[in-house]
Scaffold this active site. Structure first.
Site, mmCIF file in Angstrom:
data_model
loop_
_atom_site.group_PDB
_atom_site.id
_atom_site.type_symbol
_atom_site.label_atom_id
_atom_site.label_comp_id
_atom_site.label_asym_id
_atom_site.label_seq_id
_atom_site.Cartn_x
_atom_site.Cartn_y
_atom_site.Cartn_z
ATOM 1 N N HIS A 37 -51.165 -3.743 -115.358
ATOM 2 C CA HIS A 37 -51.119 -5.210 -115.308
ATOM 3 C C HIS A 37 -50.469 -5.760 -116.581
ATOM 4 C CE1 HIS A 37 -54.625 -4.366 -112.564
ATOM 5 N NE2 HIS A 37 -53.903 -5.175 -111.809
ATOM 6 N N GLU A 150 -44.218 -1.987 -108.925
ATOM 7 C CA GLU A 150 -43.526 -1.154 -107.930
ATOM 8 C C GLU A 150 -44.448 -0.087 -107.336
ATOM 9 O OE1 GLU A 150 -39.908 0.440 -109.552
ATOM 10 O OE2 GLU A 150 -38.806 -1.401 -109.103
ATOM 11 N N ASP A 152 -47.008 -0.585 -105.583
ATOM 12 C CA ASP A 152 -47.148 -1.045 -104.201
ATOM 13 C C ASP A 152 -45.773 -1.538 -103.758
ATOM 14 O OD1 ASP A 152 -50.028 -0.652 -103.901
ATOM 15 O OD2 ASP A 152 -50.153 -2.132 -105.491
ATOM 16 N N LEU A 186 -51.118 4.251 -112.678
ATOM 17 C CA LEU A 186 -52.347 3.509 -112.962
ATOM 18 C C LEU A 186 -52.712 2.627 -111.775
ATOM 19 C CD1 LEU A 186 -52.718 2.467 -116.647
ATOM 20 C CD2 LEU A 186 -52.954 4.672 -115.552
ATOM 21 N N SER A 187 -53.995 2.610 -111.466
ATOM 22 C CA SER A 187 -54.512 1.825 -110.356
ATOM 23 C C SER A 187 -55.974 1.511 -110.649
ATOM 24 C CB SER A 187 -54.427 2.655 -109.074
ATOM 25 O OG SER A 187 -55.260 2.092 -108.089
ATOM 26 N N ARG A 189 -58.212 1.664 -108.652
ATOM 27 C CA ARG A 189 -59.022 2.658 -107.924
ATOM 28 C C ARG A 189 -59.281 3.916 -108.740
ATOM 29 N NH1 ARG A 189 -57.692 2.333 -101.747
ATOM 30 N NH2 ARG A 189 -57.300 0.138 -101.608
HETATM 31 O O1 PAF Z 1 -51.513 -6.097 -105.747
HETATM 32 C C1 PAF Z 1 -52.565 -6.760 -105.778
HETATM 33 O O2 PAF Z 1 -53.379 -6.647 -106.712
HETATM 34 C C2 PAF Z 1 -52.869 -7.716 -104.644
HETATM 35 O O3 PAF Z 1 -52.434 -7.208 -103.435
HETATM 36 C C3 PAF Z 1 -52.327 -9.139 -104.885
HETATM 37 C C4 PAF Z 1 -50.811 -9.148 -104.930
HETATM 38 C C5 PAF Z 1 -52.897 -9.692 -106.164
HETATM 39 C C6 PAF Z 1 -52.766 -10.045 -103.730
HETATM 40 O O4 PAF Z 1 -54.154 -10.118 -103.625
#
Ligand code: PAF
Length: 282
Positions: A37, A150, A152, A186-187, A189
């Site tokens: 992030h 990227e 997702d 990184l995720s 989860r």
């Molecule tokens: O990628 C995410 O964290 C979510 O799918 C998003 C784009 C914030 C929408 O809820």
């Protein structure tokens, strides 16, 4: 950092910023923040006067209620990370009724078929939920630029498509996958994995690197077979899918054609945690 706790407070804030002519960069999140992030905010910082993030665990994009329930939520931890990073000017923490004033349900979207591939097959309704929340957040935050990871990749393509079809005046930027030292993407989860499993999961990245190498010389069917074999003997790991798709249409491809770009996509369940990754191939 401003903490904007509902839609009204957000709207007043945005109005003031727009009056001052500020260019707004926006990165929506579902919290459980990590370095991935922060890389979105870093990209946003370079191109905007103001960086806004949001934290909202969007119920309509979870097709599995257990996944929604297990999703890590710790707003104070997230706020501390944001504050410490110094990268974000304001964070929006909407209530459910700020996003869904009536029913908590998705609108229906047509993303020209992008929604029918990969995650669209595995997670019915997921991309309607994503489109609904992102469109609403865009309407409220009114960013000039918005940033998505990227990792997702299909989500990124779908949000670009939605923005184009709705003619929203927002530039969507994809930010490269942020990886741990061992290569694991990184995720949020990953927090649900033990350290040992996180370490084992580096095989996902290693497999993508191998696929990239094999793509230079091998047929796609052979690459898929080799990838299947890698996971055949792995305990606690189940390959959900591995495929190579055209980067624009996201349709699975069986044969390379000159002039097209390709990307490998993989989903692996590790101790019941669904990990997703992808890599550009040529
Ligand atoms: O990628 C995410 O964290 C979510 O799918 C998003 C784009 C914030 C929408 O809820």
């Amino acid at each position: 950092m401003e903490i904007l706790k509902n839609k009204k407070v957000l709207q007043d804030f945005i109005e003031r910023q727009k009056e001052m002519g500020k260019r707004i960069g926006f990165a929506p999140t579902m919290g459980a923040l990590h370095e991935g992030h922060l890389s979105l905010y870093k990209a946003a910082r370079q191109e905007n006067d103001l960086v806004i993030s949001s934290i909202f665990v969007n119920p309509t994009q979870f097709n599995n209620p257990e996944d929604l329930e297990k999703y890590p939520r710790d707003t104070q931890r997230d706020l501390d990370i944001l504050e410490k990073s110094g990268l974000v000017d304001a964070v929006y923490l909407p209530q459910v009724e700020d996003i869904y004033p009536e029913k908590t349900e998705s609108k229906k979207y047509n993303y020209d078929g992008l929604e029918d591939e990969m995650e669209g097959k595995s997670r019915p309704g997921h991309f309607d939920g994503v489109g609904t929340v992102v469109e609403e957040l865009f309407n409220q935050v009114k960013p000039n630029n918005a940033y998505f990871g990227e990792k997702d990749f299909q989500q990124l393509a779908i949000i670009k498509k939605m923005t184009e079809k709705k003619q929203l005046p927002i530039t969507i930027t994809g930010v490269p996958i942020y990886r741990a030292e061992n290569g694991l993407a990184l995720s949020s989860r990953n927090q649900r994995l033990t350290e040992e499993r996180r370490n084992d999961s580096r095989i996902i990245y290693e497999t993508l690197l191998k696929a990239k190498e094999w793509f230079k010389t091998l047929a796609i069917s052979d690459i898929k077979e080799k990838v299947g074999t890698i996971f055949d003997n792995k305990h606690n790991m189940e390959l959900e899918y591995f495929l190579i798709a055209d980067e624009k249409t996201l349709k699975e491809t069986g044969q390379k054609e000159n002039g097209n770009s390709y990307r490998a996509f993989i989903v692996v369940n590790v101790d019941g945690v669904r990990l997703i990754d992808n890599m550009h191939l040529d």
